[in-house]
Scaffold this motif. Structure first.
Motif, PDB file in Angstrom:
ATOM      1  N   UNK B 138       0.631  -2.627  -2.858  1.00  0.00           N
ATOM      2  CA  UNK B 138      -0.342  -3.551  -2.267  1.00  0.00           C
ATOM      3  C   UNK B 138      -0.550  -3.225  -0.789  1.00  0.00           C
ATOM      4  N   UNK B 140       1.317  -1.773   1.268  1.00  0.00           N
ATOM      5  CA  UNK B 140       2.491  -1.949   2.120  1.00  0.00           C
ATOM      6  C   UNK B 140       2.854  -3.399   2.364  1.00  0.00           C
ATOM      7  N   UNK B 141       2.150  -4.328   1.704  1.00  0.00           N
ATOM      8  CA  UNK B 141       2.508  -5.747   1.888  1.00  0.00           C
ATOM      9  C   UNK B 141       3.855  -6.045   1.258  1.00  0.00           C
ATOM     10  N   UNK B 142       4.201  -5.298   0.207  1.00  0.00           N
ATOM     11  CA  UNK B 142       5.538  -5.427  -0.384  1.00  0.00           C
ATOM     12  C   UNK B 142       6.134  -4.046  -0.616  1.00  0.00           C
TER      13      UNK B 142
END
Ligand SMILES: Cc1cc2nc3c(=O)[nH]c(=O)nc-3n(C[C@H](O)[C@H](O)[C@H](O)COP(=O)(O)OP(=O)(O)OC[C@H]3O[C@@H](n4cnc5c(N)ncnc54)[C@H](O)[C@@H]3O)c2cc1C
Ligand SMILES: Nc1ncnc2c1ncn2[C@@H]1O[C@H](COP(=O)(O)O)[C@@H](O)[C@H]1O
Lengths: 262, 321
Positions: B138, B140-142
């Motif tokens: 996502x 780098x969101x997770x």
């Protein structure tokens, strides 16, 4: 020219992502869903080729019930028909299983050219298109910024780090998109009205002769053990001073001493 | 039983790309952890001479597939040759760089070998004989920690993240028989960028400009030159036609992971962060103290980039002189 576009519905890039209680998936409820931005480029490219050469553009998408919205958006942009693989058994499939299912569906759809995104901005797998091409035994050219068709072949301009190449592939072929290829159109109001009447075939894994025991979350080869948030950075250190020269000197001093980059 | 680590390196015109040394170094660490051997492969034309370089980073053996038809990368020829080598070596782990070539190759190889791929990994961990790969999702969101079932396991590493470690080995180069097989693509033309432009995804330092530049990238370029850095851009700067698409950093552009990323006149939209959030240090210069980029930066300067950026360039030149 029979063109098939592989299209996935993904969370809006603006969405806040929260981790679900199981610790290995994301909370899907409060998310706004959009067509994968790279697939928008794929739909647009398909439409431009169709407008120049004639033919049909078929949208192939695997996803839950709500993925029909993304298919309808593509139909509203001008695609002719859709195939929606909608089966809870396929949910959570990894890239390889997804490619197996999509290529099974492609056995029943005529194609000269398949256009996919370079990546879906959910799991960021960068794999499905190449794997589908392999399963179908057709060549692929990825990250294409320009296409020219002719004589049973497609000529593609593709960029790579430090340069670009012109690659020619024999049709049928798979290409993947990146930004720079085109500017996707918006769906017009008449387009949206017409899209409601365009046919969308709904399929299950069983319809495609795909063994449900080889797909879905339970049968992933790439198993997600945990999802977590990236470590927070330390609070920003603001560099201040009386003049640009003073601030610059202060920054360079800090970079030199703390980060040792300079 | 599958065993051993197999690294697919990448060279262009007889020169290894940096990510190749990162992949071999990481391969050595994994091979040591698993008490097994490391074989590195290099494909190309006239590359036998450079093959030995891989021994410096810990390869036990190098296989050099040297053939005219491999001079430039094509998916089909490279997949055919590599699948042949992999089938005869039967490695447990395959490591390659998540470059444009690596991303193109990984999915195809995975399908041919019925193997799982951990794409664009930023960390590899070995515990009790079990490999775990960390990869951003996502944008780098997770971060996901993933394991791969079965062998071979294919791991594509994000360029510029893994440490290069020299570990000299007595390394023999083999020239195996190869099968180029059926090839349905042809390279008609290759155009290399001119000049000694630093490649964005490999650069140690990236200086990027956004809408705040108003289209004037002179200051950004000057700072980049002083630092020996690559120049990047936000999507707005690309959309305005100020920079080519190939300079775009972000979710619909390039993912970069330099030691230092300098954002000049960039607000820090979530899609931009997706392309640079794994940078080691982030410096932001923005005239708006509320700009979201400051919440993701390590060092921040509130000010006009047209004053600040040239002043920083001057200071760098002074220090380097
Ligand atoms: C699906 C999708 C994908 C996207 N993909 C990407 C992507 O890959 N990459 C990307 O970058 N964006 C992407 N975007 C766009 C993103 O949302 C932002 O619009 C974009 O990043 C903003 O660029 P910017 O920061 O240059 O411009 P702005 O947001 O307009 O910010 C300009 C900044 O410059 C500052 N400024 C102005 N003048 C000066 C000055 N003289 N000195 C110092 N500071 C000054 C302002 O305070 C402001 O903070 C995407 C958007 C969508 C919807
Ligand atoms: N579930 C799906 N349905 C249709 N197309 C898909 C699906 N998943 C991936 N694709 C296609 O494959 C591309 C690359 O996806 P990925 O490998 O997941 O990053 C996407 O841009 C789509 O074109």
């Amino acid at each position: 020219m029979e063109i098939v576009v592989l299209l996935k519905q993904v969370p809006d890039t603006e969405s806040m992502i929260s981790i679900a209680d199981d610790g290995v998936s994301i909370k899907k409820e409060d998310i706004k869903w959009i067509m994968n931005p790279y697939d928008e480029l794929a739909v647009e490219e398909g439409l431009q080729i169709k407008e120049a050469q004639g033919g049909t553009v078929t949208i192939l998408s695997m996803g839950p019930q709500k993925a029909i919205e993304a298919i309808r958006t593509a139909l509203a942009m001008g695609a002719d028909k859709g195939v929606h693989i909608n089966d809870p058994a396929t949910e959570g499939s990894d890239a390889l299983a997804t490619a197996k299912i999509l290529s099974a569906a492609l056995k029943e759809i005529p194609y000269d050219l398949i256009i996919a995104g370079h990546r879906a901005v959910d799991e960021d797998n960068y794999q499905v298109a190449a794997a589908v091409a392999e399963f179908l035994g057709i060549p692929q050219v990825s990250m294409v910024v320009k296409t020219e068709l002719g004589d049973g072949k497609i000529k593609c301009h593709r960029t790579f780090e430090g340069g670009s190449v012109v690659v020619e592939a024999a049709l049928p072929a798979m290409i993947t998109t990146q930004r720079g290829l085109n500017e996707p159109r918006y769906a017009s109001l008449p387009g949206i009205m017409k899209a409601k009447k365009k046919p969308v075939d709904v399929k299950t894994a069983a319809d495609l002769d795909v063994d449900p025991a080889s797909v879905g979350t339970a049968n992933r080869k790439v198993k997600i053990k945990t999802l977590r948030f990236p470590p927070e950075r330390q609070a920003v250190q603001m560099i201040e001073g009386e003049s640009p020269a003073e601030i610059a000197a202060q920054l360079v001093k800090v970079l030199h001493e703390e980060t040792k980059i300079i | 039983m599958a065993q051993g680590v197999f690294v697919i390196t990448e060279q262009r015109d007889g020169e290894f790309r940096k990510v190749s040394f990162e992949a071999v170094s990481e391969g050595r660490r994994v091979a040591d952890g698993l008490s097994t051997d490391l074989t590195a492969a290099v494909l190309g034309s006239g590359i036998e001479g450079i093959a030995g370089e891989l021994g410096k980073y810990g390869a036990d053996k190098v296989v050099a597939a040297d053939d005219q038809s491999l001079a430039d990368y094509t998916t089909d020829a490279y997949t055919n040759v590599l699948a042949g080598l992999i089938k005869s070596l039967d490695p447990a782990v395959i490591i390659l760089g998540a470059t444009m070539q690596g991303k193109d190759l990984a999915g195809r190889l995975a399908a041919r070998l019925d193997a799982g791929v951990a794409m664009d990994c930023v960390a590899v961990k070995l515990e009790d004989g079990q490999l775990t790969y960390t990869r951003p999702m996502f944008g780098g969101k997770v971060l996901a920690d993933v394991e791969i079932e079965g062998t071979p396991q294919i791991v594509a590493i994000r360029p510029n993240v893994m440490t290069i470690t020299e570990k000299s080995k007595d390394c023999a180069t083999e020239k195996p028989a190869i099968q180029v097989g059926d090839v349905k693509t042809a390279i008609l033309e290759k155009i290399m960028d001119t000049g000694d432009k630093v490649e964005l995804t490999e650069a140690d330092i990236v200086v990027s400009g956004g809408r705040g530049t108003g289209g004037d990238f002179a200051a950004v370029e000057e700072l980049a030159a002083a630092l020996g850095a690559a120049v990047g851009a936000s999507r707005s700067a690309v959309d305005e036609g100020w920079r080519p698409h190939s300079d775009q950093v972000g979710q619909t552009g390039k993912v970069v992971s330099p030691t230092m990323y300098v954002a000049c006149g960039i607000s820090g939209a979530i899609q931009h962060l997706a392309g640079m959030s794994t940078s080691k240090y982030i410096v932001a210069i923005n005239k708006d103290p509320e700009a979201p980029i400051f919440s993701k930066a390590d060092f921040g300067i509130v000010g006009d980039l047209f004053d600040m950026v040239p002043a920083i360039a001057e200071e760098i030149k002074k220090i380097k002189a």
